[in-house]
Design an enzyme around this catalytic site. Sequence first.
Site: not given
Ligand code: 13P
Length: 250
Positions: A9, A11, A94, A96, A166, A172, A212
């Site tokens: 992803n 983003k 997601h 976010e 997640e 992140g 992560s």
């Molecule tokens: P990270 O791998 O940067 O923690 O992000 C995970 C994520 O949100 C994938 O959708």
Amino acid sequence: MRTPIVAGNWKMNKDLSETKSLLSELVSADVPSNVEIVVAPSFVVLESAVNATSNSTIAVAAQNVNAAANGAFTGETSLNMLGSIGVNLVILGHSERRDIYGETDEIINKKVIQSIEVGFRVIFCFGEQLSERKEGSHFNVVSEQLSLGLKGVTDQQMDQIVLAYEPVWAIGTGETATPEQAQEMHSHIRSFLSDAYSTEVASKVRILYGGSVKPGNAKDLFANPDIDGGLIGGASLVASDFLAIVAAAE
Ligand code: 13P
């Protein structure tokens, strides 16, 4: 046997030239044939990504979609538009989208249902906040997100769904769920599927872990019986890291 999936992803990262350069590294790499690889770049480069991966096994996903067929929805993108450029896979739910853009379980459910009805596959994301884990409500929170987000999805349509657990506190932050914490939740998710659908559905649906995931921890996470790969953020932006994670899923 469930085929593992490693999905990147991206983003809001990678412009057109960066997308082309990352994808050229990915398509020319020697990748295991028994791992499904997905990349989810930003909307503006999706068509280029489809073209760049057309002679490879890498699938291209969108990071969001609007459930409406068309109309006055400034800034939004429809399923038909995605389908018209060869994209038939979408990441929904997601954290976010939930936390920053206010997407509720109901909004996400509409998107899931519409996507499935037009034949898309969906990577459905969910996971608890840190406070919810601390107070011990994480299993209930996840069950609730699953039951509301997948409301109306039939046993048969579950073939089009990939789940991605997640935990928000691991996204992140560099703080990964331990393999034990991830496996424990994935096993809970499989029991949920068994109760809400059937043991057959529970044994077939792929459940990815995200938060992560890095080359250094992927193998230990993926070694667990209920973890079928990962949804990767930061580490999917660097070809060598992403490919190392793909290799760990073999
Ligand atoms: P990270 O791998 O940067 O923690 O992000 C995970 C994520 O949100 C994938 O959708």
